[in-house]
Design a protein around this motif. Structure first.
Motif, mmCIF file in Angstrom:
data_model
loop_
_atom_site.group_PDB
_atom_site.id
_atom_site.type_symbol
_atom_site.label_atom_id
_atom_site.label_comp_id
_atom_site.label_asym_id
_atom_site.label_seq_id
_atom_site.Cartn_x
_atom_site.Cartn_y
_atom_site.Cartn_z
ATOM 1 N N HIS A 12 -15.876 -45.188 -20.170
ATOM 2 C CA HIS A 12 -14.504 -44.181 -20.209
ATOM 3 C C HIS A 12 -14.758 -43.378 -19.518
ATOM 4 N N GLU A 13 -15.776 -42.129 -19.761
ATOM 5 C CA GLU A 13 -16.398 -41.178 -18.913
ATOM 6 C C GLU A 13 -16.921 -41.763 -17.750
ATOM 7 N N LYS A 16 -13.093 -42.304 -15.796
ATOM 8 C CA LYS A 16 -13.050 -41.016 -15.418
ATOM 9 C C LYS A 16 -13.600 -39.946 -14.150
ATOM 10 N N LYS A 19 -12.006 -40.865 -11.361
ATOM 11 C CA LYS A 19 -10.597 -40.776 -11.150
ATOM 12 C C LYS A 19 -9.838 -39.731 -10.137
ATOM 13 N N MET A 25 -5.395 -44.349 -14.185
ATOM 14 C CA MET A 25 -7.098 -45.127 -14.690
ATOM 15 C C MET A 25 -6.223 -46.640 -13.693
ATOM 16 N N THR A 28 -7.663 -46.478 -9.779
ATOM 17 C CA THR A 28 -8.983 -46.021 -10.094
ATOM 18 C C THR A 28 -10.339 -47.367 -10.278
#
Length: 73
Positions: A12-13, A16, A19, A25, A28
Motif C-alpha cells: 500500500h505504501e 501510495k 500516487k 488509488m 494509480t
C-alpha cells in the motif's frame, strides 16, 4: 460495482508513493499496471479474435511454466 482487495501495508505504501495528487488509488493502480481498462476495449475484438488471443496467451504461459519447472529441477 467495486471490490475490496487486501494488500500488505508495505505494498500500500509503495502504491501510495506513486500516487499523483489528482489521482484516486484506482487511477494509480490502473496507470501502474498499464494498458487500457477493460471497459475501454470491450467489444472491439470479434469473439474469434479474442479466443485466438486467449489461446496464444495461455500457450505462452504454459511454455513459461515449463521453462521455469525445467530450471528448478
Amino acid at each position: 460495482m467495486s471490490k475490496s482487495v487486501r494488500i500488505s501495508e508495505n505494498l500500500h505504501e509503495r502504491i501510495k508513493a506513486h500516487k499523483r495528487e489528482d489521482e484516486t488509488m484506482e487511477d494509480t493502480l490502473r496507470r501502474l499496471i498499464g494498458g487500457p481498462s477493460p471497459e475501454d476495449v470491450s467489444g472491439i475484438l470479434s469473439d474469434e479474435t479474442a479466443e485466438g488471443m486467449r489461446d496464444a496467451i495461455e500457450a505462452t504461459s504454459e511454455n513459461a511454466n515449463e521453462k521455469r519447472d525445467h530450471l528448478t529441477l
